[in-house]
Scaffold this motif. Structure first.
Motif, short mmCIF file in Angstrom:
data_model
loop_
_atom_site.label_atom_id
_atom_site.label_comp_id
_atom_site.label_asym_id
_atom_site.label_seq_id
_atom_site.Cartn_x
_atom_site.Cartn_y
_atom_site.Cartn_z
N GLY A 148 0.83 -1.19 0.00
CA GLY A 148 0.00 0.00 0.00
C GLY A 148 0.86 1.25 0.00
N ASP A 149 0.21 2.40 -0.09
CA ASP A 149 0.97 3.65 0.02
C ASP A 149 0.92 4.14 1.46
N SER A 150 1.44 5.35 1.71
CA SER A 150 1.58 5.85 3.08
C SER A 150 0.24 6.16 3.75
N SER A 151 -0.86 6.15 2.99
CA SER A 151 -2.17 6.43 3.59
C SER A 151 -2.76 5.22 4.29
N TYR A 152 -2.11 4.06 4.19
CA TYR A 152 -2.61 2.84 4.82
C TYR A 152 -1.78 2.52 6.07
N PRO A 153 -2.35 1.79 7.02
CA PRO A 153 -1.61 1.43 8.23
C PRO A 153 -0.61 0.30 7.95
N LEU A 154 0.53 0.37 8.60
CA LEU A 154 1.53 -0.70 8.49
C LEU A 154 1.07 -1.90 9.30
N GLN A 155 0.98 -3.06 8.64
CA GLN A 155 0.58 -4.30 9.28
C GLN A 155 1.55 -5.40 8.89
N ASP A 156 1.47 -6.53 9.60
CA ASP A 156 2.38 -7.63 9.25
C ASP A 156 2.00 -8.26 7.91
N TRP A 157 0.84 -7.86 7.34
CA TRP A 157 0.42 -8.35 6.02
C TRP A 157 0.26 -7.21 5.00
N ASN A 161 3.34 -2.03 15.42
CA ASN A 161 4.79 -1.96 15.64
C ASN A 161 5.49 -3.28 15.34
N THR A 162 4.81 -4.40 15.55
CA THR A 162 5.44 -5.69 15.26
C THR A 162 5.65 -5.91 13.77
N ALA A 163 4.92 -5.14 12.94
CA ALA A 163 5.06 -5.29 11.48
C ALA A 163 6.39 -4.74 10.99
N GLU A 164 7.06 -3.93 11.81
CA GLU A 164 8.35 -3.39 11.42
C GLU A 164 9.37 -4.50 11.17
N ILE A 165 9.19 -5.62 11.87
CA ILE A 165 10.10 -6.76 11.69
C ILE A 165 9.97 -7.31 10.27
N VAL A 166 8.74 -7.39 9.78
CA VAL A 166 8.50 -7.89 8.41
C VAL A 166 9.11 -6.95 7.39
N ARG A 167 8.90 -5.66 7.56
CA ARG A 167 9.45 -4.69 6.61
C ARG A 167 10.98 -4.73 6.61
N GLU A 168 11.57 -4.89 7.80
CA GLU A 168 13.03 -4.96 7.89
C GLU A 168 13.56 -6.22 7.23
N LEU A 169 12.84 -7.31 7.39
CA LEU A 169 13.27 -8.59 6.80
C LEU A 169 13.32 -8.50 5.28
N ILE A 170 12.29 -7.90 4.67
CA ILE A 170 12.26 -7.78 3.22
C ILE A 170 13.28 -6.73 2.75
N SER A 171 13.51 -5.69 3.55
CA SER A 171 14.54 -4.71 3.21
C SER A 171 15.92 -5.37 3.14
N GLU A 181 -0.33 6.97 10.51
CA GLU A 181 0.68 6.40 11.41
C GLU A 181 0.06 5.89 12.72
N SER A 182 -1.07 6.44 13.08
CA SER A 182 -1.66 6.12 14.38
C SER A 182 -2.09 4.66 14.48
N MET A 183 -2.41 4.02 13.36
CA MET A 183 -2.90 2.64 13.40
C MET A 183 -1.82 1.64 12.99
N ASP A 184 -0.56 2.08 12.90
CA ASP A 184 0.53 1.18 12.54
C ASP A 184 0.72 0.10 13.61
#
Length: 432
Positions: free
Chosen positions: A302-311, A413-423, A408-411
């Motif tokens: 998604g783009d920045s208008s969506y919440p960061l999730q583990d999916w 935090n555990t999803a950051e691990i997924v984003r870091e893994l793919i990075s 950002e309010s609905m992000d």
């Protein structure tokens, strides 16, 4: 008659019938047949030109009549318009492949296939007060409307219907498309299909473990004045929102249409069926497929208008302290996310009722949007040609898409691990 002439006539008498036979065969020679075909083609061309000129004159008269009488007159009730035989004499007999594609956005074969699929719901008369029209004519009326956003008053005299009948045809066909074609062309993917979608997305866009891109499209509409504030988007025009998910080939596989234009993308997502599927755990395979040795759900982009999730992944927030790895991730994600932007462009270019205001009823708009998306999939599956010239209408559209606030309010935090893994995956593969 001289004696010599009489003798010649007597000598030629036995040969008279064979000579006549030869002359008759000569008239039926291949050259003569080709000449007849050319004459027939010329006659058909003149007939087609006649009908085109006739309808051009009727159109000019219609416009002039509306200017004199005001916007609420109904010149389509004139007998000369009701007797129009445009469909019977021109479309069915004279249209070539290019004409079918230009006017109905699909080939003749695909058009009649769609008609056969919609027949169970359209074979009945639209109204007992109106004459019976064929299923093909009803579908043609609706597709003409969806493809061109032509006013009902103009369509009615082209197809020889009343304006009320045209409106009923558009509504009935859109409802039939959603009811009968959606189960065939827009289904929730099964487990094996998700695995295949992830392979295609990675091969085509270079983003691993991903099954699609999520985005939104605002469609203009006319709303009652008392509701206008609810539907007014950040660009100050009234709209409803289409939330859509596409696979790596640009085909829609999840749709949600009808939310007011003032709602944020994150709120629409949380109220959609897609969010419910994820929360129930019925969208992704169980157990999760491994990624770099870690069990990981498939992801959407998604783009920045969506919440960061583990999916659901989105770009890192832009600031000066982004690392090279994070910048690389943003580039890869934005490049892969363009698949839905391209899908929206082709959707609006093919079905131009989504480009501008239309004069249909407000409650019909979500159904019309869904019907256009399903027809987009039909054209994708049947490899229908897309004409780049259609994109010119988007360039002149008076309704630019609104910008969406960053969420950002609905992000999670555990999803950051997924984003870091793919990075890290992108960095390690470039080093190799």
């Amino acid at each position: 008659m001289p004696k010599e002439t009489e003798e010649v006539a007597e000598l030629l008498q036995p040969w008279l019938l064979p000579i006549l036979y030869v002359l008759k065969n000569k008239r039926c020679s291949p050259q003569s047949e080709a000449s007849k075909r050319r004459e027939d083609m010329e006659r058909r061309r003149r007939l087609r030109q006649y009908y085109l000129q006739k309808h051009s004159r009727l159109l000019m008269l219609l416009i002039a009549h509306r200017r004199r009488e005001g916007p609420f007159t109904h010149p389509c009730t004139l007998p000369s318009i009701r007797r129009s035989n445009w469909w019977e004499q021109v479309v069915m007999k004279e249209f070539g492949p290019r004409d079918w594609l230009e006017k109905f956005r699909m080939s003749k074969d695909t058009f009649f296939y769609v008609c056969s699929q919609l027949q169970p719901k359209l074979c009945r008369n639209v109204s007992h007060l109106q004459p019976s029209f064929s299923v093909e004519k009803k579908v043609a009326v609706a597709l003409w409307r969806l493809a061109t956003n032509t006013e009902y008053q103009i369509i009615c005299f082209l197809f020889g219907m009343s304006c009320l009948m045209v409106q009923k045809c558009v509504k009935a066909v859109c409802q039939a498309i959603v009811s009968l074609l959606k189960p065939l062309y827009l289904q929730q993917p099964k487990e094996q299909e998700l695995d295949n979608m992830a392979r295609i997305f990675n091969a085509r866009w270079g983003f691993p473990h991903c099954i699609g891109a999520l985005g939104s499209l605002h469609v203009a509409l006319t709303v009652p004045s008392q509701c206008s504030s609810d539907y007014r988007n950040s660009r100050f025009w009234n709209s409803v929102v289409l939330q859509a998910t596409v696979d790596g080939l640009g085909k829609f596989w999840d749709l949600c249409a009808g939310f007011p234009g003032s709602m944020e993308n994150s709120i629409i997502l949380q109220n959609s069926y897609l969010w419910e599927l994820v929360r129930e755990g019925s969208l992704f395979p169980d157990p999760p497929r491994p990624f770099r040795g870690v069990p990981l759900k498939y992801v959407l982009l998604g783009d920045s208008s969506y919440p960061l999730q583990d999916w659901l992944l989105k770009p890192y927030k832009e600031h000066q302290n982004l690392t090279q790895q994070q910048l690389k991730f943003n580039y890869r994600l934005e490049r892969a996310h363009s698949v839905i932007e391209n899908a929206f462009l082709r959707l609006k270019a093919r079905w131009q009722c989504l480009l501008t205001h239309n004069d249909c009823l407000m409650e019909l708009v979500p159904t019309m949007i869904l019907a256009c998306c399903i027809l987009h999939n039909v054209c994708q599956v049947h490899n229908e040609k897309f004409i780049d010239k259609w994109l010119e209408a988007i360039e002149t559209s008076e309704f630019p898409q609104p910008s969406h606030p960053m969420c950002e309010s609905m992000d999670d935090n555990t999803a950051e691990i997924v984003r870091e893994l793919i990075s890290e995956y992108f960095t390690s593969h470039e080093e190799c």
